[in-house]
Scaffold this active site. Sequence first.
Site, mmCIF file in Angstrom:
data_model
loop_
_atom_site.group_PDB
_atom_site.id
_atom_site.type_symbol
_atom_site.label_atom_id
_atom_site.label_comp_id
_atom_site.label_asym_id
_atom_site.label_seq_id
_atom_site.Cartn_x
_atom_site.Cartn_y
_atom_site.Cartn_z
ATOM 1 N N HIS B 145 -10.978 -18.419 -41.066
ATOM 2 C CA HIS B 145 -10.222 -18.354 -39.814
ATOM 3 C C HIS B 145 -11.101 -18.873 -38.663
ATOM 4 O O HIS B 145 -10.654 -19.690 -37.854
ATOM 5 C CB HIS B 145 -9.789 -16.905 -39.570
ATOM 6 C CG HIS B 145 -9.105 -16.663 -38.262
ATOM 7 N ND1 HIS B 145 -7.747 -16.542 -38.156
ATOM 8 C CD2 HIS B 145 -9.589 -16.535 -37.016
ATOM 9 C CE1 HIS B 145 -7.432 -16.345 -36.886
ATOM 10 N NE2 HIS B 145 -8.532 -16.335 -36.177
ATOM 11 N N GLU B 146 -12.342 -18.432 -38.623
ATOM 12 C CA GLU B 146 -13.248 -18.874 -37.560
ATOM 13 C C GLU B 146 -13.553 -20.362 -37.690
ATOM 14 O O GLU B 146 -13.646 -21.083 -36.711
ATOM 15 C CB GLU B 146 -14.544 -18.065 -37.591
ATOM 16 C CG GLU B 146 -14.369 -16.584 -37.340
ATOM 17 C CD GLU B 146 -13.496 -16.288 -36.139
ATOM 18 O OE1 GLU B 146 -13.474 -17.101 -35.202
ATOM 19 O OE2 GLU B 146 -12.795 -15.263 -36.145
ATOM 20 N N HIS B 149 -10.945 -22.383 -36.162
ATOM 21 C CA HIS B 149 -11.076 -22.453 -34.699
ATOM 22 C C HIS B 149 -12.067 -23.554 -34.329
ATOM 23 O O HIS B 149 -11.867 -24.282 -33.357
ATOM 24 C CB HIS B 149 -11.582 -21.129 -34.133
ATOM 25 C CG HIS B 149 -10.491 -20.110 -33.933
ATOM 26 N ND1 HIS B 149 -9.305 -20.417 -33.330
ATOM 27 C CD2 HIS B 149 -10.426 -18.797 -34.249
ATOM 28 C CE1 HIS B 149 -8.558 -19.332 -33.280
ATOM 29 N NE2 HIS B 149 -9.209 -18.333 -33.849
ATOM 30 N N GLU B 228 -3.971 -18.464 -32.794
ATOM 31 C CA GLU B 228 -4.343 -17.496 -33.818
ATOM 32 C C GLU B 228 -3.516 -17.720 -35.085
ATOM 33 O O GLU B 228 -4.036 -17.703 -36.187
ATOM 34 C CB GLU B 228 -4.146 -16.061 -33.318
ATOM 35 C CG GLU B 228 -5.131 -15.638 -32.239
ATOM 36 C CD GLU B 228 -6.574 -15.726 -32.696
ATOM 37 O OE1 GLU B 228 -6.869 -15.321 -33.825
ATOM 38 O OE2 GLU B 228 -7.398 -16.229 -31.919
#
Lengths: 183, 478
Positions: B145-146, B149, B228
């Site tokens: 997930h990071e 980003h 997100e």
Amino acid sequence: MSLIIFLAILAIFVFGFIGIYNSLVGLRNRVKNAWSQIDVQLKRRHDLIPNLVETAKGYMKHEHDTLTGITEARSKAMGADNVAAKGQAEGALSGAMSKFFVVVENYPDLKANTNFLALQEELSSTENKIAFSRQNYNDQVLFFNNKIQMFPSNLVAGMFNFKPEEFFELENEAEKEVPKVSF
Amino acid sequence: MWELISANKRKSIILFLAMGICLVLLGYFIGGTYAGKDGGYYGLSIALFIWVFMSIISFFSGDSIILAISRAKKVTPNVHPQLFNVVEEMKIAAGLPAMPSVYIIPDPAPNAFAVGRNPQKSAVVVTAGLLEQLNRDELQGVVAHEMSHILNRDVLFMTFSGVLLGSIVFLSHVFLRSMWFGGGRRFNSKGKSGGQAQMIMMIVALAIAILAPIMARLLYFAISRKREYLADATAVRLTRYPEGLASALEKISGSNLDLQSANKATAALYIANPLKAKGRKLSNLTSTHPPIHERVDILRRISNGANYINYQHAFTFIKGNRGRTNIIPPSGIQDKTKLDLRTKPLEEAAKPHKKGVRDLGDLIRAVNNYVFLVCACGLKMKLPPDFNKKSFNCPRCGTLNQVPVAELAALTAVTDIIDKPSNDSQPEKDEKIFRYKRKGKGWESFNCECGAVKQLSPSFNKNSFYCNHCGRKILIEN
């Protein structure tokens, strides 16, 4: 006036052409880079295995076959010279490794060894890295192949003979299966 | 995936400009209120100056500021080898050009975020609590997930728009306050001819000053929430295992600890809102994160593939009519390739995850450069980095233990190496040294000159350490 318009249109075409050609080259290099990533990880696995066997030897006196199986599979994989043979040998090595980790379950002393635990983490991570670098390679190949088949980049690709790359599929179907562990 | 990123980039720039124009207009009308048309231009240039100045600062040192206020510490692979492995796995899957640096926040609240203005120079930050609570699959989901980003350059965009939002809020706040306390006085002193134009200016300025912060905030939060979702979708695409991220999110939301070092400004960066106690009161419109249970439901709903389109289907299913909007830009939806999901957890993750509070404490201490010493009686003692006695008695059995002074020094040296990367490996002249040539990159063991056995792990990447038996400095040559 019409000459200027003609020149402007020509300029647009030339720049578009150059842009497409450059992006195609960039994409092909990405595919190559992704392929070398797989190689790096496979090599890393070969480097780790002797240490694993060395550590396990003392604990697993009765599993001589499993250990020699791994060693043999490793040397075969290192000796493989073409892509097809390599895929097959690496698949066999993965099979031997998962067999080994199933057997390890019977040796609590070995499983408690910190050295072994660290090695196990390294190896399972390397297995993951192999899988992810293969995934990334296939992503890049897909993207590149789409690009050379789509208009207008297919025109440029045709002119400069960009060939679609092949996906990296597993030779050994057994590797796809996670070994069943029964307790 | 790469078309998607460029689509995302274009969108960011448009939104960014819209907010910028909002700020400049606000400046213009505020200036106009005080000094007519000329004042408008002054106000405009002041607003522009604030914007540019803050943007430059946030571009060049935004990451280090964020890392510093979050009290994140850069760590070496030895502190948590598994975390490094997971980050490297995801780096490979995402095809990032460089390995992100890894930071740990010594805090028991589970959370994570990423910083970096481009994929070449980025950092992944996790808390010690996260490492303690998650198993490998869950950690992988969070790191993925990071990583997305970083890929989407969300961090750069979020800091920039955060700065813009801050400037807008700041300007309108100052203006409204001044109207409240000093309103009217300035206009009376001037001639009547200029007064009318200024009245109009004032009314417009008032309207903008009241509306702009609200609109900008809503816009900012809406984008933040959307990103997100997009990062969740990319994480699934990278790991091919939605359950990992889903159960990680559940664990993170299950904890009721507040992250001490997080504040309102940095809250939007984290994977889940770190300010739980305060966050509950906020409505959906003004929260930076979508409700976690919804994210978990969407992730659990995903079936028959890990591509973006599968996430969009699950999203629409969970959100019903409100889910008609496309979370994924069109180029991502068009990709119909079927990507198989991994159905089974990793072998290791299948086992119950047994780690206690003690491990958490040890991890936090390791991040803070404590030295661990095991006494003959088996008691594990932790020495702070500034421990200055040469020896001490074990609190359990009373044995006199020598403090490994050299080891403490080595640890400080390690942090020095991290802080300023230098190639200076020349030892001081009076130090005893032993050189060892490394054979490969795997595990290696050798004997120090004093006879003590030393072992190098494959992840060992420093060029020296101290023998804890004789205190010699051991130089590793690759």
